[in-house]
Design a protein around this motif. Structure first.
Motif, PDB file in Angstrom:
ATOM      1  N   THR A  66       0.829  -1.210   0.000  1.00 26.39           N
ATOM      2  CA  THR A  66       0.000   0.000   0.000  1.00 26.39           C
ATOM      3  C   THR A  66       0.859   1.254   0.000  1.00 26.39           C
ATOM      4  O   THR A  66       0.625   2.195  -0.769  1.00 26.39           O
ATOM      5  CB  THR A  66      -0.926   0.006   1.237  1.00 26.39           C
ATOM      6  N   GLY A 212      -5.010   1.270   7.082  1.00 24.24           N
ATOM      7  CA  GLY A 212      -6.180   2.146   7.184  1.00 24.24           C
ATOM      8  C   GLY A 212      -5.819   3.608   7.059  1.00 24.24           C
ATOM      9  O   GLY A 212      -6.501   4.383   6.377  1.00 24.24           O
ATOM     10  N   LEU A 215      -4.943   4.488   3.402  1.00 22.19           N
ATOM     11  CA  LEU A 215      -6.075   4.507   2.479  1.00 22.19           C
ATOM     12  C   LEU A 215      -7.080   5.617   2.789  1.00 22.19           C
ATOM     13  O   LEU A 215      -7.631   6.230   1.865  1.00 22.19           O
ATOM     14  CB  LEU A 215      -6.783   3.145   2.516  1.00 22.19           C
ATOM     15  N   TRP A 216      -7.309   5.875   4.090  1.00 19.64           N
ATOM     16  CA  TRP A 216      -8.415   6.773   4.441  1.00 19.64           C
ATOM     17  C   TRP A 216      -7.981   8.122   5.023  1.00 19.64           C
ATOM     18  O   TRP A 216      -8.697   9.094   4.903  1.00 19.64           O
ATOM     19  CB  TRP A 216      -9.346   6.067   5.429  1.00 19.64           C
ATOM     20  N   LEU A 217      -6.804   8.179   5.640  1.00 18.60           N
ATOM     21  CA  LEU A 217      -6.345   9.470   6.176  1.00 18.60           C
ATOM     22  C   LEU A 217      -5.557  10.271   5.148  1.00 18.60           C
ATOM     23  O   LEU A 217      -5.547  11.502   5.193  1.00 18.60           O
ATOM     24  CB  LEU A 217      -5.484   9.255   7.423  1.00 18.60           C
ATOM     25  N   THR A 218      -4.892   9.570   4.232  1.00 17.84           N
ATOM     26  CA  THR A 218      -4.061  10.273   3.239  1.00 17.84           C
ATOM     27  C   THR A 218      -4.829  11.348   2.476  1.00 17.84           C
ATOM     28  O   THR A 218      -4.336  12.486   2.324  1.00 17.84           O
ATOM     29  CB  THR A 218      -3.437   9.254   2.262  1.00 17.84           C
TER      30      THR A 218
END
Length: 549
Positions: A66, A212, A215-218
């Protein structure tokens, strides 16, 4: 074919039974309080730790895929790897290195010879003292983050933005040291009570948190790589919280209260001093690689990181797993004054790590590019990144067996509460590593740093083994000559098969992900089947590795 009469729970074939004596065989009794540690089969415990660690490592690879896809090997990835490596290095040095190796033997002695109340008193004093020291260290490091970033990555000073980003990340990642050290304390207690699965499963939460966050905070961050630093902090909280209920279930949840004058705390501190350079020397060498790599072309830190991650898979799943279960078992044997069984446990550990370490190192070297392409050649990763990372992967693979041997030889000293000898050996290995770094960095660049680390690891492992032999602690059991040709034949078969059947790595670049995974899976599975089929034909059986801790 062996008869049932002659079989023994070790790979040596002399008919000697290796099962540990019970307390009724003349060994001191377990702690009189309720909940004293019970004996466990080392093979079974090792397999439990290996399976949990395998899950963690697989998720770790998913995490790295990732990160590689989103950030490649650019400045943001380099900054995060340095900011994460500093507290992660200190975690391995202090929490899983010096502290664990000093704490477990003392705790095992208390559990074997002291009352339940004295064990609880030790846990309260150690947890309180550890929390105070680490809280002060964490606060100081956060204040000095810009200077620490420059100290550990001086090559970043040519890029002020990259250095500043590293410092900002470090202020978020350094509290991880406090949280994960307390997690390691909890894990050491659980391991001593033969609850190996929970500590081995705990690192899964770090990988889930980082995936996580990536994927979601970036997308929510002004500076995207900062999401990874937040993921580390979140993981520290989650890992500690995960282990607390299991300590409570054992009735061993401490009430932290700093007591540096406590007899057990003072003994642990005395043992920790030398142990800082003992089992953790390989981590210091890896950190020195990062410092020197920061002076090389951009991407060098990331190439070393990605190749090191692949080596960490077999090292963690097998080498560290065996080291994890062997330390409390050896500590109990030492407390029971059972040198014969102590020596047989060390012999068992050496054979176990060689059984997996040799073929794993060979497979990593032969399949370096296919592994890197299948895992990381997506998004921002380039063909040049693959070629460069493959060079350092082969250099690290050369030292894989030595890294594993250190993990099982060093506990032979720490279980006997001897931390001075490993530190002397560790200093010699570090000096050798630095000399080799300077000699190899010019002709081989980042791969020279990896090669220097591997060669220094062999020196470290060799001196550890030699010291144990001279002291009569490591006594090789019968059957090593036969075992050597059994493993050697299997490795030749494996290496030639992988080299012959694997397509040229350039072809892998044009395949889609499923084609890569399919071909790689077939190669790995075929290699595993061929290797263990050879061992079975040669007479090696699972029962030969059964041993009671």
């Amino acid at each position: 074919m062996e008869s049932e009469h002659n079989e023994r729970p070790s790979v040596a074939h002399d008919g000697t039974q290796l099962d540990a004596p019970s307390a009724g065989d003349g060994a001191p009794s377990a702690a009189p309080g309720k909940g004293a540690p019970l004996r466990a089969g080392l093979l079974r415990s090792g397999l439990v730790v290996s399976m949990m660690t395998m899950l963690s490592r697989v998720l770790g690879l998913a995490r790295d895929v990732t990160i590689a896809t989103l950030f490649g090997a650019g400045s943001g990835a380099d900054a995060f790897f340095v900011a994460f490596k500093i507290p992660n290095f200190l975690r391995r040095l202090f929490a899983e290195g010096a502290f664990n190796q000093a704490f477990v033997p003392v705790l095992s002695e208390y559990a074997t010879r002291r009352t339940r109340a004295e064990v609880r008193e030790l846990l309260d004093a150690v947890s309180g003292s550890l929390t105070v020291v680490l809280a002060l260290l964490t606060a100081l490091a956060m204040l000095l983050a810009p200077w620490l970033a420059w100290l550990f990555a001086p090559g970043f000073s040519d890029n002020s933005g990259k250095l500043a980003l590293t410092a900002d990340m470090l202020q978020l990642t350094f509290p991880y040291l406090l949280l994960i050290s307390l997690t390691a304390f909890s894990g050491s207690v659980l391991n001593t009570w033969n609850r190996f699965a929970v500590p081995a499963l705990t690192p899964v939460l770090l990988n889930i948190s980082l995936i996580g966050a990536a994927l979601w905070l970036t997308p929510l961050m002004e500076t995207p790589p900062m999401a990874l630093a937040w993921g580390v902090l979140i993981a520290g909280v989650a890992q500690l919280a995960f282990q607390v209920p299991f300590l409570a279930r054992l009735g061993l949840l401490p009430k932290p209260w700093p007591r540096f004058a406590h007899e057990g705390v003072r003994r642990i501190l005395r043992l920790m001093g030398p142990a800082l350079f003992g089992v953790s020397v390989s981590q210091i060498n890896l950190l020195l690689d990062t410092v020197l790599a920061s002076f090389l072309v951009s991407g060098s830190v990331s190439w070393l990181y990605y190749s090191d991650r692949l080596v960490e898979l077999p090292l963690g799943v097998f080498g560290i797993a065996i080291g994890t279960v062997i330390l409390p078992a050896l500590s109990k044997r030492h407390a029971e004054q059972s040198p014969e069984h102590f020596a047989k446990m060390l012999d068992w550990a050496l054979r176990a790590v060689l059984l997996i370490g040799l073929p794993a190192a060979l497979a990593l070297a032969v399949l370096a590019e296919p592994l890197l392409i299948s895992l990381f050649y997506y998004g921002a990763m380039t063909e040049n990144d693959i070629a460069m990372a493959a060079m350092s992967l082969r250099a690290y693979a050369l030292g894989l067996v030595a890294f594993m041997l250190i993990k099982v030889l060093a506990p032979g000293y720490f279980a006997r509460q001897d931390t001075k000898t490993p530190v002397k050996i560790g200093i010699l290995a570090m000096v050798a590593n630095m000399a080799l770094n300077l000699a190899l960095i010019v002709p081989l660049a980042h791969a020279g740093l990896a090669l220097a680390t591997s060669l220094a690891a062999f020196l470290n492992a060799g001196l550890l083994g030699l010291g144990l032999r001279r002291n009569g602690v490591l006594v090789f059991q019968p059957g090593w000559g036969r075992y050597a040709w059994q493993l050697g034949g299997g490795c030749v078969l494996l290496g030639l098969g992988l080299w012959w059947l694997s397509p040229d790595w350039q072809a892998w670049l044009s395949w889609d992900v499923w084609h890569r995974v399919w071909v790689l899976s077939c190669l790995v599975l075929g290699g595993v089947v061929a290797y263990f089929a050879w061992l079975a034909i040669c007479g090696i059986r699972l029962r030969h590795f059964r041993l009671t801790g």
